[in-house]
Design a protein around this motif. Sequence first.
Motif, short mmCIF file in Angstrom:
data_model
loop_
_atom_site.label_atom_id
_atom_site.label_comp_id
_atom_site.label_asym_id
_atom_site.label_seq_id
_atom_site.Cartn_x
_atom_site.Cartn_y
_atom_site.Cartn_z
N THR A 87 0.72 -1.11 0.11
CA THR A 87 -0.09 -0.06 -0.03
C THR A 87 1.05 1.16 0.19
O THR A 87 0.45 2.39 -0.40
N ILE A 88 1.95 1.15 0.44
CA ILE A 88 2.75 2.49 0.77
C ILE A 88 3.31 3.19 -0.39
O ILE A 88 3.59 3.62 -1.12
N MET A 89 3.82 1.14 -1.29
CA MET A 89 4.17 0.99 -2.82
C MET A 89 3.49 2.35 -2.83
O MET A 89 3.71 2.80 -4.50
N GLY A 90 1.94 2.16 -3.55
CA GLY A 90 0.99 2.62 -4.28
C GLY A 90 0.58 3.59 -4.01
O GLY A 90 0.28 4.64 -4.87
N LEU A 91 1.15 4.59 -2.87
CA LEU A 91 0.69 5.21 -2.30
C LEU A 91 2.04 6.59 -2.59
O LEU A 91 1.52 7.70 -2.43
N THR A 92 3.40 6.42 -2.72
CA THR A 92 3.99 6.93 -2.94
C THR A 92 5.12 6.92 -4.15
O THR A 92 4.55 6.15 -4.81
N ARG A 93 5.73 7.59 -4.75
CA ARG A 93 5.78 8.08 -6.32
C ARG A 93 7.37 7.01 -6.19
O ARG A 93 8.36 7.45 -5.42
N GLN A 94 7.53 5.69 -7.51
CA GLN A 94 8.13 5.12 -7.72
C GLN A 94 9.54 5.46 -8.83
O GLN A 94 8.55 5.94 -9.08
N THR A 95 10.85 5.90 -8.59
CA THR A 95 11.13 5.97 -9.10
C THR A 95 12.64 5.05 -9.51
O THR A 95 12.80 4.81 -7.92
N VAL A 96 13.52 4.44 -10.76
CA VAL A 96 14.29 3.96 -10.32
C VAL A 96 15.70 4.29 -9.66
O VAL A 96 15.94 3.25 -9.15
N ASN A 97 15.63 5.38 -9.59
CA ASN A 97 17.40 5.83 -8.75
C ASN A 97 16.68 6.13 -7.20
O ASN A 97 17.17 6.80 -6.29
#
Length: 297
Positions: A87-97
């Motif tokens: 859920t945290i992953m879905g609510l935060t911006r995910q970037t490669v770096n």
Amino acid sequence: MWNKPWTMKEGLTIGAGLICAGLLLEMSVGGVDWDAFAWPVNIVVLAGFLVLITVIHLLRRKVYAFRFLSTYQAAIPTMLYAVVLTTIMGLTRQTVNGQWINNMLSFWPFVLIYVYMAMQVGLVVLKSLRHIKTPGKIVAALFHLGLFVAMTTATLGNADMQRLKMITVAGQPEWRALNEQQLIVELPLAIELKKFIMETYDDGSPRRFASDVQILTKSGKNLQATVDVNKPASVEGWKIYQYGYDTSMGKQSNASILELVSDPWLPFVYTGIYMMLAGALLMFITGGRKKRREERE
């Protein structure tokens, strides 16, 4: 706590310990370096993981902690932690770096929880195989085996996945692309842009853009294809998507940006998913039959 039989309190404590261990690893060595698990390291790690699960299963009668791992008291807390982290992953911006929760796939607490959950699923599979003669155990084994295959291959296969960007110019075959670190990668195929296609709305904004391309491979294949944003061309394990174009030229663009994706482990992931679906369907069928028998009795 820690008085036998263990309950979900112990399960929650083990999960919390893994998260704390993950945070310490994150602070000391940084995120998980998935590039270090590229082929053939990932297959060696998978073999070692299977051996570990087998040893834990064989020693379950001698070591109470090992026996606890395949119980619902251990599984439910692990699933709870996994849901929270996902859920945290879905609510935060995910970037490669990204760092920490901005790159959850490399965030040690996330990885450790999912590895722990995969271990529990593997133990449940072995537990089900001990009583494979009963239909219920066959269905359970199929479902959990599919889940295990999907989880492990998706995780370890991440290291072999390539996502590249290629700039093609009309009339000029191109066989080089840029990876996510902006490094040049030479490919076993070449792509030549034949025609850039753009369809617009009445106000001139783009409605669709695509590329007519010719694809040549080292194995001798010569393909003509139209590549769209959501309709890729597929050739020898690569999917080729339309990504962009020269926006300053619009319809007259003679350059097209393509995205090339290779995921050699994806067929195994799909196999696991199909096994899960088959197991779920069989659960529904056998469950319905059992209910009708009980009603007749």
